[in-house]
Design a protein around this motif. Structure first.
Motif, mmCIF file in Angstrom:
data_model
loop_
_atom_site.group_PDB
_atom_site.id
_atom_site.type_symbol
_atom_site.label_atom_id
_atom_site.label_comp_id
_atom_site.label_asym_id
_atom_site.label_seq_id
_atom_site.Cartn_x
_atom_site.Cartn_y
_atom_site.Cartn_z
ATOM 1 N N TYR A 81 40.804 59.743 -7.224
ATOM 2 C CA TYR A 81 40.798 60.991 -6.473
ATOM 3 C C TYR A 81 42.220 61.514 -6.291
ATOM 4 N N MET A 82 42.460 62.743 -6.714
ATOM 5 C CA MET A 82 43.789 63.323 -6.596
ATOM 6 C C MET A 82 43.675 64.755 -6.060
ATOM 7 N N PRO A 83 43.431 64.918 -4.755
ATOM 8 C CA PRO A 83 43.278 66.264 -4.211
ATOM 9 C C PRO A 83 44.629 66.938 -3.987
ATOM 10 N N GLN A 84 44.606 68.269 -4.020
ATOM 11 C CA GLN A 84 45.783 69.035 -3.620
ATOM 12 C C GLN A 84 45.855 68.954 -2.100
ATOM 13 N N SER A 85 46.959 68.521 -1.571
ATOM 14 C CA SER A 85 47.121 68.347 -0.132
ATOM 15 C C SER A 85 48.165 69.305 0.397
ATOM 16 N N THR A 86 47.925 69.821 1.587
ATOM 17 C CA THR A 86 48.847 70.749 2.221
ATOM 18 C C THR A 86 49.056 70.344 3.668
ATOM 19 N N ILE A 87 50.300 70.341 4.093
ATOM 20 C CA ILE A 87 50.631 70.143 5.497
ATOM 21 C C ILE A 87 51.496 71.325 5.915
ATOM 22 N N ASN A 88 51.085 72.028 6.963
ATOM 23 C CA ASN A 88 51.870 73.106 7.558
ATOM 24 C C ASN A 88 52.134 72.718 9.010
ATOM 25 N N TYR A 89 53.394 72.817 9.416
ATOM 26 C CA TYR A 89 53.737 72.403 10.771
ATOM 27 C C TYR A 89 54.915 73.227 11.280
ATOM 28 N N LEU A 90 54.820 73.724 12.511
ATOM 29 C CA LEU A 90 55.903 74.475 13.138
ATOM 30 C C LEU A 90 56.668 73.526 14.062
ATOM 31 N N HIS A 91 57.907 73.232 13.690
ATOM 32 C CA HIS A 91 58.729 72.264 14.402
ATOM 33 C C HIS A 91 59.769 72.992 15.253
ATOM 34 N N SER A 92 60.025 72.484 16.445
ATOM 35 C CA SER A 92 61.057 73.015 17.341
ATOM 36 C C SER A 92 62.131 71.954 17.526
ATOM 37 N N PRO A 93 63.119 71.897 16.627
ATOM 38 C CA PRO A 93 64.114 70.822 16.733
ATOM 39 C C PRO A 93 65.086 70.970 17.907
ATOM 40 N N ASN A 94 65.204 72.189 18.491
ATOM 41 C CA ASN A 94 66.123 72.433 19.614
ATOM 42 C C ASN A 94 67.533 71.937 19.307
ATOM 43 N N SER A 95 68.001 72.231 18.093
ATOM 44 C CA SER A 95 69.285 71.719 17.639
ATOM 45 C C SER A 95 69.841 72.616 16.541
ATOM 46 N N THR A 96 71.157 72.599 16.391
ATOM 47 C CA THR A 96 71.787 73.253 15.244
ATOM 48 C C THR A 96 72.324 72.204 14.273
ATOM 49 N N SER A 97 71.889 70.958 14.442
ATOM 50 C CA SER A 97 72.258 69.883 13.518
ATOM 51 C C SER A 97 71.322 69.882 12.316
ATOM 52 N N ASN A 98 71.798 69.340 11.208
ATOM 53 C CA ASN A 98 70.999 69.235 9.990
ATOM 54 C C ASN A 98 69.665 68.541 10.275
ATOM 55 N N GLN A 99 68.596 69.112 9.751
ATOM 56 C CA GLN A 99 67.260 68.520 9.856
ATOM 57 C C GLN A 99 66.829 68.074 8.460
ATOM 58 N N ASN A 100 66.505 66.795 8.329
ATOM 59 C CA ASN A 100 66.044 66.230 7.064
ATOM 60 C C ASN A 100 64.543 66.018 7.169
ATOM 61 N N TYR A 101 63.768 66.780 6.384
ATOM 62 C CA TYR A 101 62.310 66.685 6.404
ATOM 63 C C TYR A 101 61.840 65.955 5.159
ATOM 64 N N ILE A 102 60.993 64.942 5.345
ATOM 65 C CA ILE A 102 60.482 64.127 4.243
ATOM 66 C C ILE A 102 58.980 63.932 4.421
ATOM 67 N N VAL A 103 58.225 64.055 3.334
ATOM 68 C CA VAL A 103 56.805 63.708 3.345
ATOM 69 C C VAL A 103 56.720 62.192 3.267
ATOM 70 N N TYR A 104 55.987 61.608 4.207
ATOM 71 C CA TYR A 104 55.742 60.165 4.234
ATOM 72 C C TYR A 104 54.264 59.928 3.935
#
Length: 164
Positions: A114-137
């Motif tokens: 089984y190999m479905p197309q997967s989608t994750i949509n998420y609105l994140h509020s980091p409350n920061s001006t530092s670099n944000q590293n986003y990774i799919v786990y």
């Protein structure tokens, strides 16, 4: 007076705003709801794991918000697969899982591939001006191999900084 009056042209980037009953409208800078920047990452190689704990994939990106009030809209689209009974995918930011209820996107079909197309949509509020590293786990929640296809199909992650 009692006659109609013409409102002058506004400055570029400004919007006409009403100040309420009995007050004249004014031109003001537009605020909020603007896309300030867009960053995309994509996977060019397959990623596989047999780990029952969440494991970072090769589908990631970095974005640095321009204001602490900004929101980051994360959109990940990928082919998730598992050779066993089930797998899960989520998104981490700077080493922390930001989605409380992971996307349980993959269940084994009778053919075992089984190999479905997967989608994750998420609105994140980091409350920061530092670099944000986003990774799919991903994790293989009950044995087998879990992975993301990157070589035979485009897997992408997109971050949009939204000014508020």
């Amino acid at each position: 007076g009692s006659g109609l009056a013409r409102l002058g042209y506004g400055t570029s980037g400004n919007v006409l705003t009403t100040k309420g009953s009995g007050q004249n409208p004014v031109w003001e800078p537009a605020v909020g709801g603007k896309v300030l920047q867009v960053v995309m990452g994509q996977s060019g190689n397959d990623f596989n794991t047999t780990n029952a704990s969440y494991t970072g994939t090769n589908l990631e990106l970095n974005i640095t918000p321009s204001a602490t009030s900004s929101k980051i809209l994360i959109m990940a689209n990928f082919l998730l697969y598992n050779s066993s009974s089930s797998c899960e995918a989520t998104i981490y930011s700077n080493g922390a899982n930001i989605i409380s209820s992971p996307d349980k996107a993959c269940r084994l079909n009778p053919n075992g591939n089984y190999m479905p197309q997967s989608t994750i949509n998420y609105l994140h509020s980091p409350n920061s001006t530092s670099n944000q590293n986003y990774i799919v786990y991903v994790r293989c929640s009950s044995g087998g191999t879990t992975g993301i296809h990157g070589a035979s199909a485009k897997s992408v992650i997109i971050a949009q900084e939204i000014g508020v």
